[in-house]
Every structure is written in C-alpha cells, then in structure tokens.
Write a protein that holds these residues in place. Structure first.
Motif, PDB file in Angstrom:
ATOM      1  N   THR A 122       0.840  -1.206   0.000  1.00 57.19           N
ATOM      2  CA  THR A 122       0.000   0.000   0.000  1.00 57.19           C
ATOM      3  C   THR A 122       0.869   1.248   0.000  1.00 57.19           C
ATOM      4  O   THR A 122       0.629   2.186  -0.764  1.00 57.19           O
ATOM      5  N   ASN A 123       1.878   1.251   0.833  1.00 53.00           N
ATOM      6  CA  ASN A 123       2.787   2.400   0.927  1.00 53.00           C
ATOM      7  C   ASN A 123       3.519   2.631  -0.393  1.00 53.00           C
ATOM      8  O   ASN A 123       3.653   3.777  -0.857  1.00 53.00           O
ATOM      9  N   ASN A 124       3.966   1.542  -1.025  1.00 54.33           N
ATOM     10  CA  ASN A 124       4.648   1.660  -2.319  1.00 54.33           C
ATOM     11  C   ASN A 124       3.749   2.317  -3.369  1.00 54.33           C
ATOM     12  O   ASN A 124       4.193   3.178  -4.140  1.00 54.33           O
ATOM     13  N   ILE A 125       2.492   1.878  -3.402  1.00 55.14           N
ATOM     14  CA  ILE A 125       1.533   2.402  -4.384  1.00 55.14           C
ATOM     15  C   ILE A 125       1.331   3.900  -4.181  1.00 55.14           C
ATOM     16  O   ILE A 125       1.374   4.687  -5.139  1.00 55.14           O
ATOM     17  N   ILE A 126       1.131   4.302  -2.942  1.00 54.58           N
ATOM     18  CA  ILE A 126       0.839   5.710  -2.659  1.00 54.58           C
ATOM     19  C   ILE A 126       2.071   6.587  -2.867  1.00 54.58           C
ATOM     20  O   ILE A 126       1.960   7.703  -3.380  1.00 54.58           O
ATOM     21  N   ILE A 127       3.238   6.105  -2.505  1.00 54.20           N
ATOM     22  CA  ILE A 127       4.468   6.869  -2.736  1.00 54.20           C
ATOM     23  C   ILE A 127       4.679   7.101  -4.228  1.00 54.20           C
ATOM     24  O   ILE A 127       4.989   8.214  -4.664  1.00 54.20           O
ATOM     25  N   LEU A 128       4.501   6.044  -5.027  1.00 49.97           N
ATOM     26  CA  LEU A 128       4.711   6.169  -6.469  1.00 49.97           C
ATOM     27  C   LEU A 128       3.691   7.127  -7.090  1.00 49.97           C
ATOM     28  O   LEU A 128       4.050   7.974  -7.923  1.00 49.97           O
ATOM     29  N   ALA A 129       2.421   7.012  -6.684  1.00 54.07           N
ATOM     30  CA  ALA A 129       1.385   7.891  -7.230  1.00 54.07           C
ATOM     31  C   ALA A 129       1.671   9.349  -6.905  1.00 54.07           C
ATOM     32  O   ALA A 129       1.537  10.227  -7.766  1.00 54.07           O
ATOM     33  N   ASN A 130       2.087   9.618  -5.691  1.00 52.29           N
ATOM     34  CA  ASN A 130       2.411  10.987  -5.286  1.00 52.29           C
ATOM     35  C   ASN A 130       3.664  11.497  -6.013  1.00 52.29           C
ATOM     36  O   ASN A 130       3.731  12.677  -6.380  1.00 52.29           O
ATOM     37  N   LYS A 131       4.614  10.614  -6.204  1.00 53.58           N
ATOM     38  CA  LYS A 131       5.837  10.994  -6.909  1.00 53.58           C
ATOM     39  C   LYS A 131       5.525  11.424  -8.334  1.00 53.58           C
ATOM     40  O   LYS A 131       5.975  12.485  -8.792  1.00 53.58           O
ATOM     41  N   HIS A 184      -8.200   1.749  -7.510  1.00 48.51           N
ATOM     42  CA  HIS A 184      -9.242   2.471  -6.772  1.00 48.51           C
ATOM     43  C   HIS A 184      -8.611   3.387  -5.733  1.00 48.51           C
ATOM     44  O   HIS A 184      -9.082   4.516  -5.525  1.00 48.51           O
ATOM     45  N   PHE A 185      -7.545   2.940  -5.080  1.00 46.27           N
ATOM     46  CA  PHE A 185      -6.832   3.780  -4.115  1.00 46.27           C
ATOM     47  C   PHE A 185      -6.395   5.095  -4.759  1.00 46.27           C
ATOM     48  O   PHE A 185      -6.694   6.188  -4.263  1.00 46.27           O
ATOM     49  N   ILE A 186      -5.659   4.990  -5.856  1.00 48.64           N
ATOM     50  CA  ILE A 186      -5.066   6.188  -6.441  1.00 48.64           C
ATOM     51  C   ILE A 186      -6.082   7.005  -7.249  1.00 48.64           C
ATOM     52  O   ILE A 186      -5.917   8.216  -7.411  1.00 48.64           O
ATOM     53  N   TYR A 187      -7.123   6.344  -7.738  1.00 44.55           N
ATOM     54  CA  TYR A 187      -8.234   7.056  -8.397  1.00 44.55           C
ATOM     55  C   TYR A 187      -8.930   7.975  -7.409  1.00 44.55           C
ATOM     56  O   TYR A 187      -9.273   9.118  -7.732  1.00 44.55           O
ATOM     57  N   LYS A 188      -9.125   7.501  -6.185  1.00 44.85           N
ATOM     58  CA  LYS A 188      -9.764   8.323  -5.168  1.00 44.85           C
ATOM     59  C   LYS A 188      -8.870   9.483  -4.728  1.00 44.85           C
ATOM     60  O   LYS A 188      -9.363  10.529  -4.288  1.00 44.85           O
ATOM     61  N   LEU A 189      -7.574   9.328  -4.866  1.00 48.70           N
ATOM     62  CA  LEU A 189      -6.652  10.406  -4.503  1.00 48.70           C
ATOM     63  C   LEU A 189      -6.490  11.414  -5.638  1.00 48.70           C
ATOM     64  O   LEU A 189      -6.558  12.624  -5.429  1.00 48.70           O
ATOM     65  N   PHE A 190      -6.265  10.900  -6.841  1.00 49.19           N
ATOM     66  CA  PHE A 190      -5.948  11.765  -7.986  1.00 49.19           C
ATOM     67  C   PHE A 190      -6.764  11.350  -9.221  1.00 49.19           C
ATOM     68  O   PHE A 190      -6.225  10.770 -10.165  1.00 49.19           O
ATOM     69  N   PRO A 191      -8.061  11.651  -9.242  1.00 51.61           N
ATOM     70  CA  PRO A 191      -8.904  11.229 -10.378  1.00 51.61           C
ATOM     71  C   PRO A 191      -8.564  11.961 -11.673  1.00 51.61           C
ATOM     72  O   PRO A 191      -9.034  11.562 -12.738  1.00 51.61           O
TER      73      PRO A 191
END
Length: 324
Positions: A153-162, A205-212
């Motif tokens: 989960t942390n890897n996914i969110i770090i990469l999306a934010n990066k 779905h995680f990253i879609y909800k953060l950055f659609p």
C-alpha cells in the motif's frame, strides 16, 4: 511484468493499440448517444420503447421525447462527481503520506483496523457475505501478512504521489499519444501487488480516489466496457479478446482481471479526450480535476447496457480467482 496471466505481446504494440482505438471511436459515439437518450441508463430509450410497442402489438410509433442533451449531460456529470466525492474522504485521510508514516509503526492495526474497517472498498468486500465468490478474497486478506499489506500500500501511494508531483501537467497529460509515453507500467510490477488482496482493481481504486485527474479506476465494469467498445474483436490476437479471460475447459468467462494498468490507463486517456470533444459539442467543458470520473461513469453505463449477456457469460464462473 509479474502477473501470472499476462496478455499477448501484440497488445502492447502501438499499431495494434491504434487499430483497437479506431474501432472504439465508432462504438463510443453509439453508446454516447444512448447515454444521453436513456438518461445515463436511468430511463428507457426510444429504441426500447419501440421494441415494447411491437411486442405488445402496437402499430403506432411511440412519440419521440424532446430532450435537452446539455442539461442531461450536465446533471449526469454533477451526479457522478457527487457520487465519487461521497466516500473520498477516508482515502484522502488514510492514504496520505504523513498518515502512512505513522501507520508503519503498527502494521497489525493498519491491516485489522484501518484497511479492514475504514477503507470503503475493502470493508464492503469483506462484509459482503452474500457473494460466496468473495470467500477467496476474505481468506486471502485474513492470511496476508500485515507488514506486506502495509509495504505494498505504501509503495503504491508513494509512487502515485511521486508521479503527481514530479511530472504531471494537466494540459500536457492530455497530449500523451503513446502507451510508452504514459508509462504507468511500473504499477503492474510485483512490489505493488498483494495477490488475491491488492491487485489491479483495488490499487487503481486507491489512487483514483486520490488523484482522479491522473489515475483511472480499473473496475470490473470498466474492463467489460472495453470489451464491448472494441466490438468483441481480437485484432490479431491468437486467443479471444484481450479484455476477457476465457477458460474453455471449465466453461468460464470473466473480464480480464489481470489486465495491465498501464495499457488500461492509456485507453482510458484516449477515451477521455474523445468524450471531451463530444461534451464540447453540447457546450460542456469536462473539468480536468475529475477527468476520469467522467470516463468511469460512462464505462459503467456501457457495461450495464450488456448486463444480461454478462450474467450469462459469468454464470459458470462462480469460483474464479478475483484480482482486486
């Protein structure tokens, strides 16, 4: 790629992608007209009314309703955004880099309290006891190592934010014209997956909800929609449609739950750009802030337009593996 059921190499070739896209453009126009006519699937469209009239022996052609496409589209878009925002807050609060920094000190609570009870998509899946096919997900979740769940989960969110902070630009993003230039393939790799628990559907779905504006939702309905938008064709693939998983021995058919996110995202970016043109013809500008919300609600409509057929295709597929 680390998925055990990868698609054929031809599917990544830009010439192949372009051929699929040419077919999709034709089908999108047809579905877009139906989307307006049926009020996003909430009303019976004129063709269905005509069929019913014939069925019941009427020779009088039903009077066509006069609709305002602009008002219909504006309302449907507003409803889609409202629905999207309805459960967005937990994702924004929990899948925040600072929050995750705190959660790493107690991965057991992260799994058994945060993910299990506070992340809507996981909570609802775990609590859906009526769908027996979800038993495999529940078993996989229960047996998953808390540290591994947190790490992925942390890897996914770090990469999306990066990616969001380092290279995303709203206008330039819409000009991306090859799958390689979009380059979302890293999200399909092993470090971003907990097999049976956090797969293509949940991670997207995680990253879609953060950055659609940047990441589309790779839902089951969206993959089914791509199958219909490509007119069920193979386009040179040796097997059937790349958007389906067919097991002839078991008689099972499902959407391709291993469909690579990088390729999926490129098709959806093209769909957004095409829909943007169609909305503009009705005097409506699609906001980039909710870019893939507009696409998601349209693809859901396409899929649900074929729900009866999908149910038939899936009827023998009760025990297949879900890739969430």
């Amino acid at each position: 790629m680390y998925y055990p059921n990868d698609i054929e190499e031809i599917c990544y070739e830009q010439d192949h992608i372009d051929k699929v896209w040419e077919e999709m453009k034709i089908k999108i126009l047809t579905y877009f007209e139906k989307y307006i006519e049926s009020d996003g699937g909430n009303a019976v469209d004129d063709s269905d009314i005509q069929k019913l009239a014939v069925k019941f022996g009427s020779t009088v052609k039903p009077k066509k309703k006069v609709k305002d496409p602009k008002k219909t589209l504006e309302r449907l878009l507003k409803e889609a955004i409202s629905h999207f925002d309805n459960e967005r807050q937990p994702y924004q609060e929990i899948l925040d880099l600072e929050s995750l920094e705190e959660y790493k000190h107690d991965v057991n609570s992260f799994k058994n309290t945060i993910l299990k009870n506070q992340i809507p998509i996981i909570r609802k899946t775990l609590q859906n006891k009526q769908a027996k096919e979800l038993d495999k997900f529940r078993a996989a979740f229960n047996s998953a190592q808390p540290g591994h769940l947190f790490e992925v989960t942390n890897n996914i969110i770090i990469l999306a934010n990066k990616w969001r902070s380092e290279w995303y630009n709203g206008q330039e993003f819409e000009r991306i014209n090859t799958c390689d230039d979009l380059d979302y393939h890293e999200l399909d790799e092993e470090g971003y997956t907990v097999y049976g628990v956090i797969g293509g559907g949940i991670k997207s779905h995680f990253i879609y909800k953060l950055f659609p504006e940047m990441f589309p939702n790779r839902s089951r309905e969206a993959v089914w929609a791509l199958y219909y938008l490509s007119d069920r064709k193979r386009f040179g693939c040796k097997e059937d449609s790349q958007f389906l998983m067919i097991n002839a021995d078991e008689g099972t058919t499902q959407q391709n739950y291993f469909y690579p996110y990088g390729l999926f995202s490129f098709y959806l970016l093209r769909i957004f750009n095409f829909l943007k043109e169609q909305y503009a013809k009705h005097g409506i500008g699609l906001t980039t802030e909710y870019r893939f919300v507009a696409v998601d609600t349209f693809l859901t409509f396409v899929s649900r337009s074929h729900q009866d057929e999908i149910d038939v295709l899936k009827q023998n597929s009760k025990n297949y593996h879900y890739d969430y």
